[in-house]
Design a protein around this motif. Sequence first.
Motif, PDB file in Angstrom:
ATOM      1  N   TYR A  29      39.273 -17.571  21.426  1.00  0.00           N
ATOM      2  CA  TYR A  29      39.233 -16.352  22.218  1.00  0.00           C
ATOM      3  C   TYR A  29      40.104 -15.276  21.583  1.00  0.00           C
ATOM      4  N   LYS A  30      39.663 -14.053  21.698  1.00  0.00           N
ATOM      5  CA  LYS A  30      40.440 -12.891  21.279  1.00  0.00           C
ATOM      6  C   LYS A  30      40.993 -12.240  22.541  1.00  0.00           C
ATOM      7  N   VAL A  31      42.269 -11.865  22.533  1.00  0.00           N
ATOM      8  CA  VAL A  31      42.904 -11.259  23.691  1.00  0.00           C
ATOM      9  C   VAL A  31      43.335  -9.844  23.327  1.00  0.00           C
ATOM     10  N   MET A  32      42.902  -8.873  24.149  1.00  0.00           N
ATOM     11  CA  MET A  32      43.158  -7.460  23.860  1.00  0.00           C
ATOM     12  C   MET A  32      43.724  -6.762  25.084  1.00  0.00           C
ATOM     13  N   TRP A  78      46.499 -12.521   8.328  1.00  0.00           N
ATOM     14  CA  TRP A  78      46.238 -12.900   9.723  1.00  0.00           C
ATOM     15  C   TRP A  78      45.787 -11.659  10.480  1.00  0.00           C
ATOM     16  N   ASP A  79      44.522 -11.685  11.021  1.00  0.00           N
ATOM     17  CA  ASP A  79      43.977 -10.503  11.684  1.00  0.00           C
ATOM     18  C   ASP A  79      44.236 -10.494  13.186  1.00  0.00           C
ATOM     19  N   GLY A  80      45.052 -11.444  13.663  1.00  0.00           N
ATOM     20  CA  GLY A  80      45.362 -11.536  15.081  1.00  0.00           C
ATOM     21  C   GLY A  80      44.584 -12.625  15.784  1.00  0.00           C
ATOM     22  N   ALA A  81      43.491 -13.081  15.168  1.00  0.00           N
ATOM     23  CA  ALA A  81      42.681 -14.139  15.761  1.00  0.00           C
ATOM     24  C   ALA A  81      42.473 -15.301  14.811  1.00  0.00           C
TER      25      ALA A  81
END
Length: 273
Positions: free
Chosen positions: A98-101, A25-28
């Motif tokens: 969506y990616k959240v950073m 899992w790469d976070g997205a």
Amino acid sequence: MTTHSNTPSGWYPDPHGAAQTLRYWDGAQWTEHTHADGKGQAAPQVPQQQTGPDERVQRQVQQQAGVASSGPGGGTLFSEPVLVVNQKAKLIELTNEYKVMDQQGGQLGSVVQVGQSALRKILRFVVSIDQYLTHRLEIRDVHGQPVLLLTRPAKFLKSRVIVTRPDGQPVGEIVQQNVIGKINFAINADGRQVGAIKAENWRAWNFAIVDHADNEVARITKTWEGLAKTMFTTADNYVLQIHYQLPEPLLSLVVATALTVDTALKQDARGLG
């Protein structure tokens, strides 16, 4: 989610239930790479992680959104003063992702649309009626675990977003107040209004978020993603700046607001709402 003692960080049991298999899992999203989880197996090769600030994200925050660099936050979706929300660029958008950073480009989590059938995706491809149907999204932390669930019921003119915890506990609602002029939303919890979202122009690109006393507590700014992406993809990018630590449930509702701007408002750019 169960982890394995001899497994590098980021690898988990296959979410589809494949026996003796790990997936990264790469976070997205879950990667396509798998690894057999058996004794004597070599450790899986973990994808390279970002080790320094992301200059593109820093430019998006400081130059495009006009947000001055601040000190580090707590490293989670609910403890960072700045959230950068970038939609996954697609030529044809069938599922919102969506990616959240944080303001340095570090991964904090993701937002994924869930519950779409194959027929629903086909419908979204051929006609614009999808914007009026029910939408469900999961806000996930960096480990892929849901932290908030959002449902926007089917609508015609006005949108309403229902926010709950993963266990079903209600958090509140985001309710559209008008359809003409600058769009405004009420932020409600426990049967009362705890805040509001106020579009600063009729195109609903930038928003001021206020508390019950009409004091600005946060701001959402749409950032320019470049001519090529604007013309040929569906990607939309936003920066949320939270001015100070907010109490619950307002904090969760503000985070939910920033991560669902597209679902609640931008979809309406193609229709009447």
